[in-house]
Write an enzyme that holds these catalytic residues in place. Structure first.
Site, PDB file in Angstrom:
ATOM      1  N   GLY A   1       1.849  96.207 -21.547  1.00  0.00           N
ATOM      2  CA  GLY A   1       1.205  97.107 -22.503  1.00  0.00           C
ATOM      3  C   GLY A   1       1.491  96.674 -23.929  1.00  0.00           C
TER       4      GLY A   1
ATOM      5  N   ASP B   1      10.177  86.080 -13.815  1.00  0.00           N
ATOM      6  CA  ASP B   1       9.208  85.703 -14.847  1.00  0.00           C
ATOM      7  C   ASP B   1       9.904  85.009 -16.020  1.00  0.00           C
ATOM      8  OD1 ASP B   1       6.577  85.457 -15.659  1.00  0.00           O
ATOM      9  OD2 ASP B   1       6.476  87.415 -16.620  1.00  0.00           O
TER      10      ASP B   1
HETATM   11  N1  LIG Z   1      12.760  93.489 -27.397  1.00  0.00           N
HETATM   12  C1  LIG Z   1      11.858  92.972 -28.226  1.00  0.00           C
HETATM   13  N2  LIG Z   1      12.180  92.711 -29.510  1.00  0.00           N
HETATM   14  C2  LIG Z   1      11.272  92.181 -30.359  1.00  0.00           C
HETATM   15  N3  LIG Z   1      10.018  91.840 -30.000  1.00  0.00           N
HETATM   16  C3  LIG Z   1       9.635  92.054 -28.735  1.00  0.00           C
HETATM   17  C4  LIG Z   1      10.522  92.638 -27.787  1.00  0.00           C
HETATM   18  N4  LIG Z   1       9.888  92.719 -26.601  1.00  0.00           N
HETATM   19  C5  LIG Z   1       8.661  92.221 -26.798  1.00  0.00           C
HETATM   20  N5  LIG Z   1       8.494  91.832 -28.075  1.00  0.00           N
HETATM   21  C6  LIG Z   1       7.282  91.242 -28.663  1.00  0.00           C
HETATM   22  O1  LIG Z   1       6.153  91.758 -27.987  1.00  0.00           O
HETATM   23  C7  LIG Z   1       5.437  90.705 -27.337  1.00  0.00           C
HETATM   24  C8  LIG Z   1       4.890  91.202 -26.015  1.00  0.00           C
HETATM   25  O2  LIG Z   1       5.977  91.409 -25.144  1.00  0.00           O
HETATM   26  P1  LIG Z   1       5.795  91.765 -23.609  1.00  0.00           P
HETATM   27  O3  LIG Z   1       7.140  91.659 -22.992  1.00  0.00           O
HETATM   28  O4  LIG Z   1       5.084  93.055 -23.454  1.00  0.00           O
HETATM   29  O5  LIG Z   1       4.779  90.708 -23.074  1.00  0.00           O
HETATM   30  P2  LIG Z   1       4.889  89.126 -22.849  1.00  0.00           P
HETATM   31  O6  LIG Z   1       6.229  88.786 -22.299  1.00  0.00           O
HETATM   32  O7  LIG Z   1       4.507  88.413 -24.125  1.00  0.00           O
HETATM   33  O8  LIG Z   1       3.738  88.874 -21.815  1.00  0.00           O
HETATM   34  P3  LIG Z   1       3.739  89.167 -20.257  1.00  0.00           P
HETATM   35  O9  LIG Z   1       3.353  90.556 -20.101  1.00  0.00           O
HETATM   36  O10 LIG Z   1       2.740  88.200 -19.746  1.00  0.00           O
HETATM   37  O11 LIG Z   1       5.116  88.879 -19.758  1.00  0.00           O
HETATM   38  C9  LIG Z   1       6.421  89.552 -27.230  1.00  0.00           C
HETATM   39  O12 LIG Z   1       5.760  88.316 -27.192  1.00  0.00           O
HETATM   40  C10 LIG Z   1       7.257  89.729 -28.488  1.00  0.00           C
HETATM   41  O13 LIG Z   1       6.586  89.147 -29.580  1.00  0.00           O
END
Ligand SMILES: Nc1ncnc2c1ncn2[C@@H]1O[C@H](COP(=O)(O)OP(=O)(O)OP(=O)(O)O)[C@@H](O)[C@H]1O
Length: 424
Positions: A144, A258
């Protein structure tokens, strides 16, 4: 310079599949499908020197500068923004827990359920994110939307708000999985879990905010500077430690499922924290006699263990395989799949391992890094380790703890070589 300990020449390049795409609905393609062709740098300077990206960086920095929640106490906001998340971690966590107990005392729905697992109220989440203000949005993933937020005690957090569609299709189980897993782990190199909210259709996770972007962004020079070899080695060790911790978690080993560069977040000191336990599952309990968890294929194309794809049997060694892909990514700077390259270079791990086994490892070094004796040595040693991690059969892959030990030893020798050489 080839290490006498090395002996990689002439080995088989192993069973790295040429076609890593997977048509299952639950496989994510975020790194690969969206991958733009890697732009080779022609300089070994520590600056990326890409005017478009520099401009983007300036805009991003301006946005970050505007980002401090305006109504918060200035002092706590400033200190929170300036603190390295790793430095502030445990103290801030303790403060946060005690504050939550106070919040919890007024309302059953906010009471701490079990150690490390804390329920938030919608009010707290809305306050922290200014009603999910678009200006607080920091990312979007399969789970999300991710928002930056600040809690009442000043703690900076990332608020992960599940998409409704995700909740409808998968999240009943997935959310519980992520919450259960996150609430049980605590390690310097894992993103800390602060709590969650389940309210009507909303499923929200609140985790530690890690301020310096993802590893993938750094390898792409989105933040301006080239990540030097020593930092890449430190990051590999941090990640190996985090996964070792998960795998060796005594009661219930956890398989991350992952491991990828966009799930590795960096602190201001470029230390790594592994994020995104959305796909994590508790590994089989060895005492029960089970040796694997048989489950739906999940993960990201390019990082997926071919044996897991074939058998649907998940073990810790699937993470080791993904870690092998990550090691190649770290030394080459390339994404695991680069669709715009010529055929033999599209699967980066396959291409890099072949070059290595042919004695041409140096040709895969990220062109942004200097060809120094220390870098060349560490490059070969890391490729040798990744070759082991990428073994087609899981029993031939090292345990993650072993990977961490090997990387420690590489770093020790690397530093010794650096001290006898002028070029970094
Ligand atoms: N704990 C956090 N601190 C700072 N930024 C974050 C954090 N978690 C996520 N983000 C930011 O939000 C983005 C999206 O994170 P999310 O974990 O939802 O998806 P993802 O890992 O990029 O994709 P997927 O869902 O395919 O694993 C990340 O690429 C990062 O830039």
């Amino acid at each position: 310079m080839r290490s006498p300990l090395f002996g990689g020449r002439g080995r088989s390049s192993g069973g790295i599949p040429t076609n890593l795409s997977h048509s299952g609905t639950s496989t994510t393609f975020s790194s690969s499908a969206s991958a733009s062709s890697h732009k080779s740098a022609t300089t070994t300077s520590s600056s990326c020197k890409n005017p478009v990206k520099s401009a983007a960086r300036s805009v991003a920095e301006a946005l970050v500068a505007c980002f401090t929640p305006p109504e918060q106490d200035k002092k706590s906001s400033t200190s929170a923004f300036n603190n390295d998340s790793s430095a502030s971690s445990s103290g801030s966590r303790k403060r946060r827990s005690s504050n939550l107990s106070i919040y919890g005392s007024s309302n059953d729905s906010t009471r701490t359920k079990e150690p490390g697992s804390v329920k938030f109220t919608m009010e707290e989440i809305l306050k922290a994110t200014r009603n999910f203000s678009p200006s607080f949005k920091i990312g979007q993933g399969g789970f999300g939307t991710v928002y930056k937020g600040q809690l009442g005690d000043g703690t900076l957090v990332a608020v992960k708000r599940a998409k409704k569609i995700v909740y409808d299709k998968h999240l009943g189980v997935e959310f519980q999985s992520e919450v259960q897993t996150l609430s049980k782990v605590e390690h310097l190199n894992l993103v800390k879990f602060y709590g969650f909210l389940e309210h009507d259709d909303e499923r929200i996770l609140v985790v530690e905010y890690v301020p310096n972007g993802t590893l993938r962004e750094h390898l792409d020079c989105v933040h301006g500077n080239v990540l030097d070899f020593a930092s890449r080695l430190d990051i590999a060790i941090d990640v190996a430690h985090a996964i070792t911790y998960l795998h060796m978690y005594t009661d219930h080993p956890v398989i991350h499922r992952d491991i990828k560069s966009s799930n590795i977040l960096l602190t201001e000191n470029s230390r790594a924290k592994v994020a995104d336990f959305g796909f994590a599952r508790l590994a089989a309990d060895s005492e029960s006699g089970a040796t694997h968890v048989s489950t739906q294929v999940k993960g990201t194309a390019g990082y997926l263990d071919p044996e897991y794809l074939k058998t649907y049997q998940l073990t810790e060694k699937s993470d080791v395989y993904s870690f092998g892909v990550l090691l190649v990514e770290l030394v080459t700077g390339r994404r695991p799949i680069e669709p715009k390259r010529e055929l033999k270079e599209r699967i980066t791990a396959r291409w890099a391992v072949k070059k290595f086994t042919n004695g041409d490892a140096i040709l895969v070094l990220d062109p942004r890094l200097a060809r120094s004796p220390a870098n060349n040595f560490a490059l070969e040693k890391i490729l040798e380790l990744s070759l082991q991690c990428l073994a087609p059969h899981r029993q031939n892959r090292p345990a993650m703890k072993k990977c961490a030990e090997i990387l420690w030893s590489i770093r020790k020798d690397y530093k010794e070589l650096l001290s006898t050489s002028d070029v970094i």
